[in-house]
Design a protein around this motif. Structure first.
Motif, mmCIF file in Angstrom:
data_model
loop_
_atom_site.group_PDB
_atom_site.id
_atom_site.type_symbol
_atom_site.label_atom_id
_atom_site.label_comp_id
_atom_site.label_asym_id
_atom_site.label_seq_id
_atom_site.Cartn_x
_atom_site.Cartn_y
_atom_site.Cartn_z
ATOM 1 N N GLU A 71 106.744 66.672 53.352
ATOM 2 C CA GLU A 71 106.632 68.135 53.308
ATOM 3 C C GLU A 71 106.658 68.720 54.715
ATOM 4 O O GLU A 71 107.364 69.700 54.982
ATOM 5 C CB GLU A 71 105.340 68.546 52.596
ATOM 6 C CG GLU A 71 105.342 68.314 51.098
ATOM 7 C CD GLU A 71 103.981 68.585 50.470
ATOM 8 O OE1 GLU A 71 103.039 68.944 51.223
ATOM 9 O OE2 GLU A 71 103.848 68.442 49.246
ATOM 10 N N LEU A 72 105.899 68.114 55.628
ATOM 11 C CA LEU A 72 105.827 68.680 56.964
ATOM 12 C C LEU A 72 107.124 68.446 57.738
ATOM 13 O O LEU A 72 107.569 69.315 58.490
ATOM 14 C CB LEU A 72 104.645 68.107 57.739
ATOM 15 C CG LEU A 72 104.283 68.971 58.950
ATOM 16 C CD1 LEU A 72 103.618 70.270 58.516
ATOM 17 C CD2 LEU A 72 103.387 68.240 59.920
ATOM 18 N N TRP A 73 107.753 67.300 57.545
ATOM 19 C CA TRP A 73 109.028 67.064 58.217
ATOM 20 C C TRP A 73 110.094 68.019 57.687
ATOM 21 O O TRP A 73 110.966 68.456 58.443
ATOM 22 C CB TRP A 73 109.465 65.609 58.043
ATOM 23 C CG TRP A 73 108.896 64.698 59.087
ATOM 24 C CD1 TRP A 73 107.679 64.092 59.076
ATOM 25 C CD2 TRP A 73 109.533 64.285 60.304
ATOM 26 N NE1 TRP A 73 107.509 63.325 60.209
ATOM 27 C CE2 TRP A 73 108.635 63.420 60.968
ATOM 28 C CE3 TRP A 73 110.771 64.541 60.871
ATOM 29 C CZ2 TRP A 73 108.943 62.834 62.193
ATOM 30 C CZ3 TRP A 73 111.083 63.949 62.104
ATOM 31 C CH2 TRP A 73 110.174 63.115 62.744
ATOM 32 N N ASN A 74 110.047 68.346 56.410
ATOM 33 C CA ASN A 74 110.985 69.338 55.878
ATOM 34 C C ASN A 74 110.753 70.709 56.517
ATOM 35 O O ASN A 74 111.705 71.446 56.784
ATOM 36 C CB ASN A 74 110.846 69.451 54.363
ATOM 37 C CG ASN A 74 111.635 68.392 53.618
ATOM 38 O OD1 ASN A 74 112.699 67.966 54.075
ATOM 39 N ND2 ASN A 74 111.139 67.962 52.470
ATOM 40 N N GLU A 75 109.505 71.046 56.750
ATOM 41 C CA GLU A 75 109.169 72.361 57.295
ATOM 42 C C GLU A 75 109.343 72.431 58.812
ATOM 43 O O GLU A 75 109.768 73.457 59.344
ATOM 44 C CB GLU A 75 107.724 72.719 56.939
ATOM 45 C CG GLU A 75 107.474 72.901 55.449
ATOM 46 C CD GLU A 75 105.987 72.967 55.123
ATOM 47 O OE1 GLU A 75 105.175 73.134 56.057
ATOM 48 O OE2 GLU A 75 105.647 72.844 53.933
#
Length: 203
Positions: free
Chosen positions: A103-107
């Motif tokens: 999730e954080l890498w996508n964001e």
């Protein structure tokens, strides 16, 4: 996480917090538009709606702005992952930690890649990134030990395996995040599978 703020940052009232957030948000947008080398302090100040002089009240240089942006991002990463990694069920802990990391890498994948790229040349970012890695290595070690892997630093023991898993995940996500969300999802699934094998949690 215990990270020291860069030189020049001061404790300010709420208005200052809003301005600092605007500076960091602008920096992240400029990383996407121009890249680290091309963007300037003037660009950041203009995007945040303040003067260069006002920006220097919070940060002493472009490098300090980027360091603070990296610190904010890895703080979010740790906050999202640490609780899930502490689950009593190792299999659930692995799945949840990987999901939160994706999730954080996508964001914020661009910030994460910038941190990795600058970690060898900007000491503050290098220290911050290594500290973050150490936190994750400790969390992965705990999951492996709960799954029955022997404690210790030997090649087949939890601490050494956790270190290898942590850096494998970092490299895999770094490359996959440059391609697509689907590539990142597939890389995460592979890393999760390898983690489960390492923990002896596959059939």
């Amino acid at each position: 996480m215990p990270a020291h703020p860069p030189r020049g940052r001061r404790a300010t009232e709420r208005k200052g917090d809003v301005r600092e957030r605007a500076i960091l948000d602008t920096c992240e947008a400029l990383l996407a538009d121009k890249g680290y080398e091309a963007m300037t302090v003037g660009d950041i100040a203009q995007g945040a709606g303040i003067t260069r002089g006002a920006l220097y009240f919070y940060f002493g240089s472009k490098q300090e702005v980027v360091t603070a942006l990296v610190a904010r991002t890895v703080q979010h990463l740790w906050e999202r992952s640490r609780a899930t990694a502490a689950s009593d069920d190792p299999r659930r802990a692995v799945a949840a930690a990987m999901r939160r990391t994706v999730e954080l890498w996508n964001e914020h994948g661009l910030v994460m890649r910038t941190a990795i790229d600058l970690s060898l040349t900007v000491p503050e970012i290098g220290d911050l990134w290594r500290h973050t890695a150490d936190l994750f290595i400790a969390a992965i070690t705990a999951v492996l030990e709960r799954a029955g892997v022997r404690p210790g630093t030997g090649p087949d023991q939890a601490a050494a395996m956790a270190r290898a898993l942590c850096w494998m995940i970092e490299r895999s996500f770094y490359h996959a995040s440059q391609e697509s969300r689907d590539s990142l999802r597939r890389a995460s699934a592979t890393c999760e599978h390898i983690w489960l094998i390492s923990a002896g949690l596959t059939p």
